[in-house]
Design an enzyme around this catalytic site. Sequence first.
Site, short mmCIF file in Angstrom:
data_model
loop_
_atom_site.label_atom_id
_atom_site.label_comp_id
_atom_site.label_asym_id
_atom_site.label_seq_id
_atom_site.Cartn_x
_atom_site.Cartn_y
_atom_site.Cartn_z
N ARG A 72 0.72 -1.37 -0.06
CA ARG A 72 0.01 -0.15 0.03
C ARG A 72 0.73 1.14 -0.05
NH1 ARG A 72 -3.32 -3.07 3.75
NH2 ARG A 72 -4.98 -3.79 2.55
N LYS A 119 4.56 11.62 -10.83
CA LYS A 119 3.78 10.92 -11.88
C LYS A 119 4.35 9.40 -12.25
CE LYS A 119 1.23 14.19 -14.45
NZ LYS A 119 0.90 14.75 -15.91
N GLU A 129 12.17 19.03 -23.87
CA GLU A 129 11.67 19.41 -22.58
C GLU A 129 12.15 20.55 -22.12
OE1 GLU A 129 9.00 17.87 -21.65
OE2 GLU A 129 9.02 15.84 -22.73
N LYS A 172 9.62 23.24 -12.74
CA LYS A 172 8.80 21.87 -12.57
C LYS A 172 8.22 22.04 -11.32
CE LYS A 172 7.28 17.73 -13.45
NZ LYS A 172 7.16 16.51 -14.41
N GLU A 223 -3.10 17.75 -11.20
CA GLU A 223 -3.36 18.14 -12.51
C GLU A 223 -5.13 18.46 -12.07
OE1 GLU A 223 -0.92 16.50 -15.57
OE2 GLU A 223 -3.08 16.77 -16.88
N ARG A 279 -0.92 22.32 -14.08
CA ARG A 279 0.08 21.23 -14.39
C ARG A 279 0.21 20.66 -16.02
NH1 ARG A 279 2.64 16.23 -10.76
NH2 ARG A 279 4.07 15.69 -12.31
N ASN A 337 2.42 19.79 -20.57
CA ASN A 337 1.99 19.09 -21.87
C ASN A 337 1.92 19.58 -23.15
OD1 ASN A 337 1.37 16.88 -20.03
ND2 ASN A 337 -0.97 17.37 -19.87
N HIS A 388 2.82 17.78 -26.30
CA HIS A 388 2.59 16.31 -26.19
C HIS A 388 1.28 15.65 -26.76
CE1 HIS A 388 5.88 17.34 -23.46
NE2 HIS A 388 5.97 16.05 -22.86
N HIS A 400 2.30 12.77 -28.82
CA HIS A 400 2.01 11.47 -28.49
C HIS A 400 1.69 10.57 -29.75
CE1 HIS A 400 1.59 11.70 -23.98
NE2 HIS A 400 3.03 11.44 -24.24
N HIS A 410 10.76 10.20 -28.01
CA HIS A 410 9.70 11.03 -27.38
C HIS A 410 9.92 12.55 -27.43
CE1 HIS A 410 6.61 12.38 -24.23
NE2 HIS A 410 7.61 12.95 -23.77
N1 GLY Z 1 5.44 15.16 -17.45
C1 GLY Z 1 4.18 16.08 -17.12
C2 GLY Z 1 4.22 16.24 -15.74
O1 GLY Z 1 4.74 15.73 -14.95
O2 GLY Z 1 3.02 16.80 -15.44
#
Ligand code: GLY
Length: 369
Positions: free
Chosen positions: A124, A146, A188, A230, A240, A245, A249, A252, A256, A269
Site C-alpha cells: 500500500r 507521476k 523538454e 517544474k 493536475e 500542471r 503537456n 505532447h 504522442h 519522445h
Molecule cells: N510530465 C508532465 C508532468 O509531470 O506533469
Amino acid sequence: MHVVPVQTKCSSYPIYVGTELPAAKDVKTALAEHVEGESCLVVTDSHVGPLYGQKICDLLCHIGAARVAHTTFPAGEPSKTLATVERLYRAALEKGLDRQSLFIALGGGVVGDVAGFAAATYMRGIRFLQIPSTLLAMVDSSVGGKTGVDLPEGKNLVGAFHQPTFVMADVSMLKTLPIRELRCGLAEVVKYGVIMDAEFFAFLQQHVTLLCKPDLAFYEEVVTRCCKLKARVVREDERECTGYRAILNYGHTFGHALEVLSGYGQLTHGEAVAVGMGMAADLAVQQGLADPSLVEQQDKLLAKVGLPTEFMLSSITSADIFETMRHDKKVSGGRLRLVLPTAIGSVELRSDIDPDAVQHTIGGRCGKS
Ligand code: GLY
C-alpha cells in the site's frame, strides 16, 4: 551543487543537482537519513545497470543501508507494463522489503515510472528515491510524482501520484547518454522556456553551443532551472486538478499521436514533442493568439539542438494524427484540450479550437493531409 526544494500539500523533498554526487558529503548525509538501517531494492534497466548499478549499491551500503539488492529489466518502453511491476513486487518480497524499505529508481523515465508505481502500491505504498540517468528524467519525469505503466491500448493509462523521497540528478551521468537521448531531454528543456520563462528561453538561445557540446557545468545550471520551474508547477497543481500542471503537456498531445502512429521507435519522445510544439505554435498563430516570430524562434532553437520541426512520412496523414489525438487521455469531456503559446514564456489552455483548424495546422508539418 544545487538543492531544489519541492513542496506539495502532503510532502516535501529535495532535488540534488550536480556532478559526481555520490562522492558529495552533503548528499551522503542527506541520503543516509532515509536509508540508514533500511532495506533497499535498486531497480534499473539493462542499459543503466551495467554502468552505474554497482556504484549506487556501494553508495547505499556505505551510508548504512541494512540490505541492498538490485533488479534489472530490459531497457525501453516495452518494459513499462504491469508484468514488470509484478516482477518488482516479487523481487521485493524475495529480498524481504517491508513497509519501511525503499525502492531506488536508477535510470530514465521508464525505470522511474515503473519503480515509482511499484513503490506507490507495494504494501500500500513505500518510499522511493529517484536517481535519473537521462536528461529527460532529470528535468521532467523524476520530479512531481507521476508514476505508472502502459497498457496495449495506450501510454500511461494506469498509474498513481506518488512523490519520491529524494531526487539525485547527477549530470555526470549525461556523459554516457547517447546524443539522440540527450536531444530527447532538450525538447523538454526548450519547452520550459516557451511555456513559462522567456528569460530562460533567451538564455538557451544565447548558450546553445554549450547545450550541444554538452558542457556539464552548464547542464547543472540548465537542469536546476528546469527543476525549479517544474517544482513551481507541482506545488501549485500536484494532481493536475486546476489545469495548471497541464501546461507541461505543451506539444505532447500532437507528439504522442506521432509516437503512436510511427510505431514507437521511429521517433524518440523528444523528437515527437519537438514536432508537436511546432504544430501547437502554428495553431496559436493561426488562431491569432501568437505572433509568427514565436514559431520562428522556437523552430530555430529546436533545430540548433538537433531536433526535427516537421515529420514527413508518406504513410501518415494529418487526418490520422488528428484521429489519434482524439483518443489521447488528455481529451476531456470529448474535447481536445490543447496548450497553445501566446508569447515566449506564456501559454493558454484551450478546449474550444475548431477541429478543422487543428487538422489543417497539423498538415503543415506532416506533409500530407
Ligand atoms: N510530465 C508532465 C508532468 O509531470 O506533469
